[in-house]
Scaffold this motif. Structure first.
Motif, mmCIF file in Angstrom:
data_model
loop_
_atom_site.group_PDB
_atom_site.id
_atom_site.type_symbol
_atom_site.label_atom_id
_atom_site.label_comp_id
_atom_site.label_asym_id
_atom_site.label_seq_id
_atom_site.Cartn_x
_atom_site.Cartn_y
_atom_site.Cartn_z
ATOM 1 N N VAL A 154 0.750 -1.140 0.167
ATOM 2 C CA VAL A 154 0.118 0.162 0.199
ATOM 3 C C VAL A 154 0.875 1.213 -0.180
ATOM 4 O O VAL A 154 0.462 1.881 -0.616
ATOM 5 C CB VAL A 154 -1.322 -0.048 0.948
ATOM 6 C CG1 VAL A 154 -1.657 1.195 1.399
ATOM 7 C CG2 VAL A 154 -1.935 -1.298 1.089
ATOM 8 N N ALA A 155 2.666 0.825 0.619
ATOM 9 C CA ALA A 155 2.875 2.418 0.986
ATOM 10 C C ALA A 155 3.122 2.818 -0.810
ATOM 11 O O ALA A 155 3.528 3.798 -0.641
ATOM 12 C CB ALA A 155 3.934 2.395 1.973
ATOM 13 N N LEU A 156 3.986 1.782 -1.242
ATOM 14 C CA LEU A 156 4.724 1.675 -2.475
ATOM 15 C C LEU A 156 3.276 2.583 -3.497
ATOM 16 O O LEU A 156 3.636 3.058 -4.893
ATOM 17 C CB LEU A 156 5.188 0.558 -3.487
ATOM 18 C CG LEU A 156 5.293 0.061 -4.293
ATOM 19 C CD1 LEU A 156 6.578 1.420 -4.600
ATOM 20 C CD2 LEU A 156 5.396 -1.075 -5.395
ATOM 21 N N LEU A 157 2.005 1.713 -3.464
ATOM 22 C CA LEU A 157 1.063 2.176 -3.917
ATOM 23 C C LEU A 157 0.894 3.822 -3.958
ATOM 24 O O LEU A 157 0.862 4.950 -5.501
ATOM 25 C CB LEU A 157 -0.488 1.241 -3.612
ATOM 26 C CG LEU A 157 -1.288 2.255 -3.814
ATOM 27 C CD1 LEU A 157 -1.611 2.153 -6.635
ATOM 28 C CD2 LEU A 157 -2.877 1.046 -4.124
ATOM 29 N N GLY A 158 0.896 4.780 -2.793
ATOM 30 C CA GLY A 158 1.160 6.047 -2.470
ATOM 31 C C GLY A 158 2.230 6.898 -2.862
ATOM 32 O O GLY A 158 2.159 7.588 -3.818
ATOM 33 N N PHE A 159 3.213 6.045 -2.731
ATOM 34 C CA PHE A 159 4.090 6.743 -3.836
ATOM 35 C C PHE A 159 4.016 7.045 -4.610
ATOM 36 O O PHE A 159 4.612 7.876 -5.205
ATOM 37 C CB PHE A 159 5.938 5.509 -3.126
ATOM 38 C CG PHE A 159 7.010 6.475 -3.587
ATOM 39 C CD1 PHE A 159 7.115 6.919 -3.135
ATOM 40 C CD2 PHE A 159 7.523 6.048 -4.681
ATOM 41 C CE1 PHE A 159 9.065 7.584 -3.282
ATOM 42 C CE2 PHE A 159 8.776 5.747 -5.430
ATOM 43 C CZ PHE A 159 9.349 7.431 -4.783
ATOM 44 N N LEU A 160 3.818 5.761 -5.631
ATOM 45 C CA LEU A 160 3.832 5.912 -6.763
ATOM 46 C C LEU A 160 3.100 6.520 -7.461
ATOM 47 O O LEU A 160 3.343 7.487 -8.761
ATOM 48 C CB LEU A 160 3.629 4.636 -8.108
ATOM 49 C CG LEU A 160 4.944 3.525 -7.207
ATOM 50 C CD1 LEU A 160 4.097 2.393 -8.088
ATOM 51 C CD2 LEU A 160 5.919 3.456 -8.706
ATOM 52 N N PRO A 182 -5.042 1.750 8.249
ATOM 53 C CA PRO A 182 -5.625 3.135 8.301
ATOM 54 C C PRO A 182 -3.756 3.240 6.894
ATOM 55 O O PRO A 182 -3.552 3.992 6.866
ATOM 56 C CB PRO A 182 -3.740 3.175 9.796
ATOM 57 C CG PRO A 182 -4.513 1.840 10.478
ATOM 58 C CD PRO A 182 -4.687 1.046 9.281
ATOM 59 N N GLU A 183 -2.522 2.884 6.755
ATOM 60 C CA GLU A 183 -2.104 2.820 5.491
ATOM 61 C C GLU A 183 -2.812 2.923 4.210
ATOM 62 O O GLU A 183 -2.358 4.147 3.366
ATOM 63 C CB GLU A 183 -0.836 1.853 5.328
ATOM 64 C CG GLU A 183 0.180 2.467 4.360
ATOM 65 C CD GLU A 183 1.142 3.106 4.845
ATOM 66 O OE1 GLU A 183 1.168 4.071 4.357
ATOM 67 O OE2 GLU A 183 0.883 3.052 5.836
ATOM 68 N N LEU A 184 -3.814 2.361 4.162
ATOM 69 C CA LEU A 184 -4.724 1.976 2.536
ATOM 70 C C LEU A 184 -5.652 3.215 2.994
ATOM 71 O O LEU A 184 -5.875 4.361 1.660
ATOM 72 C CB LEU A 184 -5.682 1.527 2.926
ATOM 73 C CG LEU A 184 -6.747 0.636 1.597
ATOM 74 C CD1 LEU A 184 -5.468 0.936 -0.070
ATOM 75 C CD2 LEU A 184 -7.518 -0.701 1.139
ATOM 76 N N ARG A 185 -6.379 3.614 3.750
ATOM 77 C CA ARG A 185 -7.066 5.411 4.207
ATOM 78 C C ARG A 185 -6.264 5.891 4.179
ATOM 79 O O ARG A 185 -6.947 7.164 3.601
ATOM 80 C CB ARG A 185 -7.748 4.564 5.655
ATOM 81 C CG ARG A 185 -8.461 3.304 5.545
ATOM 82 C CD ARG A 185 -8.936 3.362 7.020
ATOM 83 N NE ARG A 185 -10.728 3.195 7.289
ATOM 84 C CZ ARG A 185 -11.556 3.176 7.009
ATOM 85 N NH1 ARG A 185 -12.025 3.586 5.998
ATOM 86 N NH2 ARG A 185 -11.858 1.352 7.478
ATOM 87 N N ALA A 186 -4.784 6.062 4.340
ATOM 88 C CA ALA A 186 -4.381 7.268 4.206
ATOM 89 C C ALA A 186 -4.135 7.839 2.716
ATOM 90 O O ALA A 186 -4.513 8.620 1.922
ATOM 91 C CB ALA A 186 -3.224 7.670 4.430
ATOM 92 N N VAL A 187 -3.646 6.787 2.009
ATOM 93 C CA VAL A 187 -3.999 6.479 0.955
ATOM 94 C C VAL A 187 -4.818 7.090 -0.636
ATOM 95 O O VAL A 187 -5.022 7.671 -1.188
ATOM 96 C CB VAL A 187 -3.003 5.275 -0.178
ATOM 97 C CG1 VAL A 187 -3.289 5.135 -1.816
ATOM 98 C CG2 VAL A 187 -1.619 5.315 0.486
ATOM 99 N N ALA A 188 -6.202 6.420 0.613
ATOM 100 C CA ALA A 188 -7.141 6.686 -0.412
ATOM 101 C C ALA A 188 -7.817 7.995 -0.445
ATOM 102 O O ALA A 188 -8.301 8.659 -1.201
ATOM 103 C CB ALA A 188 -8.602 5.656 -0.320
ATOM 104 N N ALA A 189 -7.214 8.978 0.962
ATOM 105 C CA ALA A 189 -7.278 10.278 1.127
ATOM 106 C C ALA A 189 -6.762 11.296 -0.236
ATOM 107 O O ALA A 189 -7.171 11.833 -0.260
ATOM 108 C CB ALA A 189 -7.120 11.239 2.595
#
Length: 373
Positions: A154-160, A182-189
């Motif tokens: 998920v963190a890599l998805l947000g980074f990309l 929490p990590e996925l919710r942060a990326v979704a935001a």
């Protein structure tokens, strides 16, 4: 055109989301990428919409690569990205360092074991590989069931999403919002999120007609919508059950038949609740579609405040919701109520019925005493 797409994929009532997907693919062919996430309960059509995105991309000449996240424990970190890059490898030259540290077929150590000092380099290497491939033409990366992805994935998805904002790369994912960490919710935001809700009565009628070949009357469509809370998969499977059973049957009880496909999904959600949360729901299922904190407290020998705290877990899991009037909760659909009641042993059911009967009588007497004061 949207009607044809919906029909081809068994979708109903998803015109708005389909338009957004088509727009995202068209923008991608013009060199504009983004991160698009589709979220909703199981059965809402997320995976079907992901397939639509992949096929629309392929029709537009876009390179499409797909992966899914596994619910089984033991999957290595970055497992879904490993699969995506393996597919990409046939079309682009990847950094040998990236191959040795991530791709399982040539890894010199356990795939995707990344220490803090290597994380940034790995993420940059993945971004560089995608950027290099996108120079040869736009690409779509689609990942299904992100709620099961590890934090690293998920963190890599947000980074990309941040790193490739100006590249012709469309990042597309689906997830169950009630199970997102929490990590996925942060990326979704920071993403474009399309949330799928239950179908309205008209769309439920369309879904029933799609399965049984004839359009139901509005009263039946409304009853099915209430029973399934508009969930397309549940509507479809209830219709198939009705066809196999010779017709629709709506009883006032809580133990009518629920298709195994639906019951399995609901049991999976119920299994995540604590023992106290499960016990509360078992009692509530026998009380009825709606239950009050006072009756549940008396039946479970707890205070109303304790009941409210325990009920919050089930509300967060979207099994029950606060009633629109007064205090108490209602099942989001009575399929949960039926599954919970059906799973009780006869002995357990008898004990709970006894407690509920006493609780209702004590609550009635309490209301009489209040009126006399």
């Amino acid at each position: 055109m949207m009607v044809a797409v919906e029909s081809a994929y068994g979708l109903v009532g998803r015109d708005t989301v389909l338009r957004e997907i088509r727009t995202a693919v068209e923008d991608l062919t013009d060199g504009r990428g983004r991160l698009v996430l589709i979220t909703g309960e199981p059965g809402m059509g997320k995976s079907a919409l992901l397939r639509v995105a992949i096929d629309l991309a392929a029709e537009a000449g876009v390179g499409a690569f797909a992966a899914h996240c596994a619910p089984e424990p033991g999957a290595p970190p970055l497992w879904c990205w490993t699969h995506l890059l393996e597919a990409l490898r046939s079309e682009a030259d990847l950094d040998p360092w990236l191959i040795s540290h991530l791709l399982a077929s040539e890894a010199t150590t356990e795939p995707a074991v990344v220490g803090p000092d290597l994380t940034f380099r790995l993420y940059e290497a993945v971004a560089a590989a995608l950027q290099e491939r996108a120079r040869g033409g736009p690409i779509l990366l689609a990942i299904d069931d992100l709620q099961w992805a590890g934090d690293q994935s998920v963190a890599l998805l947000g980074f990309l999403a941040r790193r490739l904002a100006s590249a012709a790369v469309l990042l597309f994912g689906t997830y169950r919002d009630a199970e997102a960490g929490p990590e996925l919710r942060a990326v979704a935001a920071r993403a474009e999120v399309q949330t799928l809700f239950g179908l309205d009565q008209a769309a439920v009628g369309d879904m029933i007609a799609q399965v049984q070949g004839t359009r139901p009357d509005p009263v039946l469509a409304s009853a099915v919508r209430d029973r399934a809370d508009g969930n397309p998969l549940f509507v479809r499977d209830l219709t198939r059950l009705a066809i196999a059973s010779g017709g629709w049957s709506f009883s006032d009880g809580t133990a009518y038949a629920v298709p195994d496909s639906i019951a399995g999904i609901l049991r999976e959600r119920l299994a995540r609740l604590s023992p106290h949360g499960r016990q509360l729901l078992e009692v509530a299922a026998l009380v009825g579609r709606e239950s009050s904190p006072d009756v549940l407290a008396l039946a479970l020998d707890k205070t109303p405040d304790q009941i409210s705290v325990e009920a919050e877990e089930a509300v967060m899991a979207r099994v029950i919701r606060p009633v629109a009037h007064g205090e108490g909760w209602a099942f989001v659909h009575d399929l949960y109520q039926s599954v919970l009641a059906a799973d009780l042993s006869p002995a357990r059911r008898a004990v709970l019925h006894g407690r509920i009967g006493e609780a209702l009588e004590r609550a009635r007497l309490g209301r009489q005493d209040d009126r006399q004061l």
